[in-house]
Scaffold this motif. Sequence first.
Motif, PDB file in Angstrom:
ATOM      1  N   ARG A 184       0.840  -1.200   0.000  1.00 42.74           N
ATOM      2  CA  ARG A 184       0.000   0.000   0.000  1.00 42.74           C
ATOM      3  C   ARG A 184       0.879   1.256   0.000  1.00 42.74           C
ATOM      4  NH1 ARG A 184      -5.181  -1.242   1.812  1.00 42.74           N
ATOM      5  NH2 ARG A 184      -5.442   0.728   2.946  1.00 42.74           N
ATOM      6  N   TYR A 185       0.555   2.202  -0.901  1.00 44.40           N
ATOM      7  CA  TYR A 185       1.340   3.422  -1.062  1.00 44.40           C
ATOM      8  C   TYR A 185       0.468   4.657  -0.857  1.00 44.40           C
ATOM      9  CZ  TYR A 185       4.767   0.373  -3.362  1.00 44.40           C
ATOM     10  OH  TYR A 185       5.674  -0.624  -3.644  1.00 44.40           O
ATOM     11  N   ALA A 186       1.044   5.674  -0.229  1.00 42.83           N
ATOM     12  CA  ALA A 186       0.418   6.994  -0.135  1.00 42.83           C
ATOM     13  C   ALA A 186       1.410   8.019  -0.661  1.00 42.83           C
ATOM     14  CB  ALA A 186       0.026   7.324   1.305  1.00 42.83           C
ATOM     15  N   CYS A 228       2.723  11.921  -0.898  1.00 39.82           N
ATOM     16  CA  CYS A 228       2.758  13.272  -0.336  1.00 39.82           C
ATOM     17  C   CYS A 228       3.330  14.207  -1.389  1.00 39.82           C
ATOM     18  CB  CYS A 228       3.618  13.317   0.925  1.00 39.82           C
ATOM     19  SG  CYS A 228       2.966  12.364   2.304  1.00 39.82           S
ATOM     20  N   GLY A 237      -3.742   6.716  -0.621  1.00 34.50           N
ATOM     21  CA  GLY A 237      -3.911   8.062  -0.107  1.00 34.50           C
ATOM     22  C   GLY A 237      -3.111   9.094  -0.865  1.00 34.50           C
ATOM     23  N   THR A 289      -8.076  11.692   0.266  1.00 30.95           N
ATOM     24  CA  THR A 289      -7.257  12.889   0.040  1.00 30.95           C
ATOM     25  C   THR A 289      -7.139  13.660   1.347  1.00 30.95           C
ATOM     26  OG1 THR A 289      -9.209  14.146  -0.666  1.00 30.95           O
ATOM     27  CG2 THR A 289      -7.908  13.062  -2.383  1.00 30.95           C
ATOM     28  N   MET A 329      -3.885  10.636   7.709  1.00 28.46           N
ATOM     29  CA  MET A 329      -3.817   9.822   6.505  1.00 28.46           C
ATOM     30  C   MET A 329      -3.256   8.440   6.825  1.00 28.46           C
ATOM     31  SD  MET A 329      -1.711  10.465   2.936  1.00 28.46           S
ATOM     32  CE  MET A 329      -0.108  10.241   3.734  1.00 28.46           C
ATOM     33  N   THR A 346      -5.512   5.163   6.235  1.00 29.94           N
ATOM     34  CA  THR A 346      -5.229   4.409   5.003  1.00 29.94           C
ATOM     35  C   THR A 346      -4.218   3.289   5.201  1.00 29.94           C
ATOM     36  OG1 THR A 346      -3.436   5.883   4.280  1.00 29.94           O
ATOM     37  CG2 THR A 346      -5.691   6.503   3.653  1.00 29.94           C
ATOM     38  N   PRO A 383      -0.819   2.898   5.028  1.00 24.85           N
ATOM     39  CA  PRO A 383       0.142   2.616   3.952  1.00 24.85           C
ATOM     40  C   PRO A 383       1.359   1.863   4.469  1.00 24.85           C
ATOM     41  CG  PRO A 383       0.385   4.874   4.700  1.00 24.85           C
ATOM     42  CD  PRO A 383      -0.801   4.309   5.449  1.00 24.85           C
ATOM     43  N   ILE A 391       5.496   5.513   2.058  1.00 26.22           N
ATOM     44  CA  ILE A 391       5.159   6.903   1.756  1.00 26.22           C
ATOM     45  C   ILE A 391       6.023   7.356   0.582  1.00 26.22           C
ATOM     46  CG2 ILE A 391       5.149   9.282   2.588  1.00 26.22           C
ATOM     47  CD1 ILE A 391       3.040   7.523   3.896  1.00 26.22           C
TER      48      ILE A 391
END
Length: 445
Positions: free
Chosen positions: A4-6, A8, A34, A58, A67, A71, A73, A76
């Motif tokens: 899982r990736y978010a 920024c 995210g 978002t 976040m 989510t 993640p 990041i």
Amino acid sequence: MKKRYAICGVSGRGLGMFAKPILTTFSASSELVGLLDRDPARFELFRTRYPEQAGIGTYSENEFDRMVDETRPDVIIVAGRDDTHARYIMAALRRDLDVITEKPMVTTGEDARRVLEAEKNSKGKVTVTFNYRYAPIHTKIKEMVLEGRLGRITSVDLNWYLDTYHGSSYFKRWNRVRELSGGLSIHKCTHHFDLVNWWIGQKPVEVFAYGALNYYGAEGEANPRKVDGRHCSTCEDTEACSYYSRWNTRSHTMRVQDDHLGSLSEGKSRFPYSDYRPDQCIFDSQIDIEDTYAATVRYNEGALLSYSVNFSLPYEGYRLAINGTKGRLETLEYHMPSRTPFPTPVQTIDYFPLFGSKETIHVVHREGGHGGGDPLLLEDLFMGEDARRPYRLLSGAVDGAYSVSTGEAVWRSVKEHRAITIDEVLGGNRPAPALSISGEGGQGR
């Protein structure tokens, strides 16, 4: 289970280099969960491009912890403006999360040291996306050094040239303010310093440099009129501006220059973000960075680098020579042949043994951005590193720190008229981290 990736920083790089491959090429093993940014218009741009992903969470710039909590993640991705990198890298490491960050890792030596210390105390690790390493011509050079064909490396000559199209683009954008980018000796030149560090497997120790603002800013010789606040798309002076007229005709709508946005707007607003204009005047008095550098770098095992870069030239590319106790290699690359006003040859490597005959090496070229490097970098990021290689290509926090500290030492030397050590940049005269550079003998993070 999918990783899982978010993200920024929903920048052009964030969308094109990271979000797109996660959602397409690597979707079987990766999931985007995210997005974080200060500008809600960037989320709208994402939804326009990927309407089926409209449900992705978002978050505003101050909602990092929220976040992560919502989510969950695993990684990041930091891809916003350079001055935001340290904030989100540190926040991710505090939560024991892995980080993938665009270069430069951070914009100051002080922040680089903070990241290194935070990584030591975290379960997470930092990866810096130095995609230049992945170009086939560059990996071949690395292999020649590791094979010992040059012997012990004694000196490197690297001259980098940016044309008036690409070079001027940095002075239209936020990069032109040192507080936001660290200056071009950090934002751009870290690419080059990392390549040299990685090629020769040595650590920079001391820098002496000269630099100047020769082409851009209010005193630029090509400035048609001294006035601030102009924008290319509405400027009354475009016909008298050599930089504009070189790349545009009077009847042609302005080309958005290398801003990582043009391919994203797709007929919508020319500038789809709320507070970002990539067409600011290159002759504004706000500009406080240099456009020309010449530097000498001393390395811990005795090698010397003679480096120069110029951001306003008729063509783009670089000249490289690496000298050692057993021989020398040379190569010349012209970037962007479509923008070069003369025929350009295919890049080769010339190898000169100290005692023997010259050899010309033709390297197999690959498709893709940054000399074919981007697709290979993405595979390592999202599929794991290729175990068949005898050396590492992915860059870590140490690589990011040494490249940033070399860039800061360059502009500090320009400003202070003295040699600057890497120790004082990274640690305020404390010794620099005693860690190896990634790819040095196949070791390092």
